[in-house]
Design an enzyme around this catalytic site. Structure first.
Site, mmCIF file in Angstrom:
data_model
loop_
_atom_site.group_PDB
_atom_site.id
_atom_site.type_symbol
_atom_site.label_atom_id
_atom_site.label_comp_id
_atom_site.label_asym_id
_atom_site.label_seq_id
_atom_site.Cartn_x
_atom_site.Cartn_y
_atom_site.Cartn_z
ATOM 1 C CE LYS A 192 9.171 5.425 0.908
ATOM 2 N NZ LYS A 192 8.126 5.860 -0.039
ATOM 3 C CB SER A 232 5.303 8.735 -1.260
ATOM 4 O OG SER A 232 4.184 8.346 -0.519
ATOM 5 C CB SER A 244 5.163 6.718 2.377
ATOM 6 O OG SER A 244 5.683 6.523 1.066
HETATM 7 N N1 GLN Z 1 -0.458 8.983 0.538
HETATM 8 C C1 GLN Z 1 -0.656 8.038 -0.510
HETATM 9 C C2 GLN Z 1 -1.019 6.695 0.065
HETATM 10 O O1 GLN Z 1 -1.059 6.571 1.257
HETATM 11 C C3 GLN Z 1 0.561 7.936 -1.377
HETATM 12 C C4 GLN Z 1 1.629 7.077 -0.852
HETATM 13 C C5 GLN Z 1 2.785 6.899 -1.789
HETATM 14 O O2 GLN Z 1 2.937 7.650 -2.754
HETATM 15 N N2 GLN Z 1 3.605 5.887 -1.520
HETATM 16 O O3 GLN Z 1 -1.277 5.770 -0.645
#
Ligand code: GLN
Length: 508
Positions: free
Chosen positions: A89, A196, A172
């Site tokens: 990532k 995420s 994400s």
């Molecule tokens: N969807 C959550 C956010 O937007 C989690 C994102 C993540 O785990 N990086 O904060």
């Protein structure tokens, strides 16, 4: 493929159909070379650039790493992942590839060092194929928030779900999940702050685990919310995740003060235990209204499968589940607003080309460099931390965070693992929620509680729902219970074949 077969009889389709454990085995037996494997996956990446997965590739870097792996394989000194290709990532900094975190702010940035997770996987012999798209600074649930054009595209575009390319892959770490689902690599890395890893794994039909907070070093992970951020692997099976997680975890005392002083475990060695007598806690708040019927049906069927495997279902309650949304969306932006203050146009990253004075330079740099979702979080974070609001929002959220963690400890008196859906629905359509940030936030309801408590959680494929899209089962364990979680997932995968299914579009 049978053990005696040679590369000549190994068709390209079979090569990317092998899972990580099989591929590592073939490399060790030298029926295929790391260079051939890397070459195959680089070509396959190019053919699938329409999915929007890659932000960076560098064939010469990848092939040089593969050649080095081949030398170690020939000498018999290879690590557990020797020659296995994977990609990271783009939140992990890498010295051999640029790192953007999906943000214009870091376009063109190259780190002078590798993240600990990256160097640990390299030490185990993994070959890096490149860097994977993600929501900007890991903020998002759909991978529609990347500000960088992926390879093969002129503009930033949403990453596509290979099961149905009109749909989002989750976020994400969306591209990390897509890459595994579409057979562009046997495994990838992701990060999970509020879901995420688990949510995109669920939406793309792959297996992913977020370990206990502190298990994996955060050194070299572009920070979003430091008290929540954790790295983890995504792959096709729990068995493959176990191999990867063993390589990724371990103390990093000089570089991450929150890394736990607990030696890395061999998670693969702990996969054999039957589930007889296992108590699976099913939180009533994870079912009912708000959970789509297709998701509910797949999760119910998975729980029945667990009963067949000898587990016992126990009804439990996590009474503050709903509060995890406001609590997370106060704490995460608060920490983000602080972490992102380093992007000031001075030290690294983007700087506005024209400005009047220092203040103007800061303002213009940040206005140009950050995308809308990031700006939204900075504003919320600065607000909840500001004098006069701190007690009402931030402090209150911290108190409820503690209560949420206590609720889990009450629950773990009654059960060994907790099971439920990862998300209330399958992957939604691209664009469907992009103008409605709150709708995105609400979809995180089932992943946020474990994140706030710092508990390990995973997602494994458990069936299919609307539009032929995958449904993931979430397993949550108590602190440091990754081995148990992986075994519970592995036993399910020995009895079912959801994790072996592949999207139509992935056929080369
Ligand atoms: N969807 C959550 C956010 O937007 C989690 C994102 C993540 O785990 N990086 O904060």
């Amino acid at each position: 493929m049978s053990p005696g077969q040679t590369m000549a009889s190994l068709s390209p389709t079979e090569l990317h159909d092998l899972d990580l454990a099989q591929l590592a085995g073939q490399l060790r037996q030298r029926t295929v070379s790391a260079r051939e494997v890397a070459g195959h996956f680089l070509a396959r990446a190019k053919a699938h650039d329409s999915l929007g997965v890659y932000l960076a590739r560098d064939e010469s870097v990848t092939l040089a790493q593969a050649d080095a792996a081949d030398r170690r394989l020939a000498a018999g000194t290879g690590g557990a992942l020797e020659g296995v290709p994977l990609a990271h990532k783009d939140i992990f900094v890498t010295k051999d590839f640029p790192t953007t975190a999906g943000s214009r702010m870091l376009r063109g940035y190259r780190s002078p060092f590798d993240a600990t997770v990256v160097s640990r996987l390299a030490q185990a012999g993994a070959v890096t194929l490149g860097k994977l798209n993600c929501d900007e600074f890991a903020m998002g649930s759909s991978n529609e928030n990347s500000a960088i054009a992926p390879i093969g595209q002129a503009q930033p575009v949403p990453v596509r779900n290979p099961w149905n390319t009109d749909h989002i892959p989750g976020g994400s770490s969306g591209a990390s999940a897509v890459a595994v689902a579409a057979r562009l690599m046997p495994a990838s890395t992701g990060t999970d702050t509020g879901g995420s890893i688990r949510q995109p794994a669920s939406f793309c039909g792959v297996t992913g685990i977020k370990p206990t907070y502190g298990r994996a070093s955060r050194y070299g992970m572009v920070a979003f919310a430091s008290s929540l951020d954790q790295a983890g692997p995504m792959a096709r099976s729990a068995q493959d995740c176990a191999l990867l997680l063993s390589a990724m975890c371990g103390p990093d005392p000089d570089r991450d003060s929150t890394s736990l002083d607990i030696p890395a475990e061999d998670f693969s060695a702990q996969l054999g235990r039957p589930l007889q007598g296992l108590r699976i806690g099913v939180p009533r708040e994870f079912f009912g209204e708000g959970v789509a019927p297709d998701v509910q049906a797949a999760i119910e069927a998975a729980l029945v499968e667990y009963e067949k495997l000898g587990a016992r279902r126990v009804d439990i309650s996590l009474p503050r589940t709903e509060l995890s949304i406001p609590v997370y969306y106060i704490i995460a932006p608060a920490e983000a607003s602080s972490n992102l203050s380093r992007f000031d146009g001075v030290k690294f990253g983007h700087r506005a080309p024209e400005y009047k004075d220092l203040q103007d330079m800061y303002r213009k740099t940040r206005a140009q460099g950050f995308g809308d979702e990031v700006k939204r979080r900075i504003m919320i974070g600065a607000y909840v931390l500001s004098h006069g609001y701190y007690d009402a929002y931030y402090l209150q959220a911290q108190k409820i965070r503690r209560m949420l963690a206590d609720d889990f400890q009450q629950a773990f008196k009654l059960c060994d693992v907790i099971a439920g859906p990862v998300a209330p629905t399958v992957a939604w359509k691209i664009g469907e929620k992009s103008d409605d940030p709150v709708a995105n936030y609400l979809a995180d309801i089932f992943t946020l509680p474990a994140s706030l408590a710092g508990l390990p959680g995973m997602s494994l494929p458990a069936g299919f729902g609307a539009h032929g899209l995958p449904v993931g089962l979430q397993l949550i364990g108590n602190y440091l219970q990754e081995a148990r979680l992986l075994n519970v997932a592995h036993q399910f995968q020995l009895a079912t074949d959801f994790h072996t299914r592949k999207p139509q579009g992935s056929r080369a």
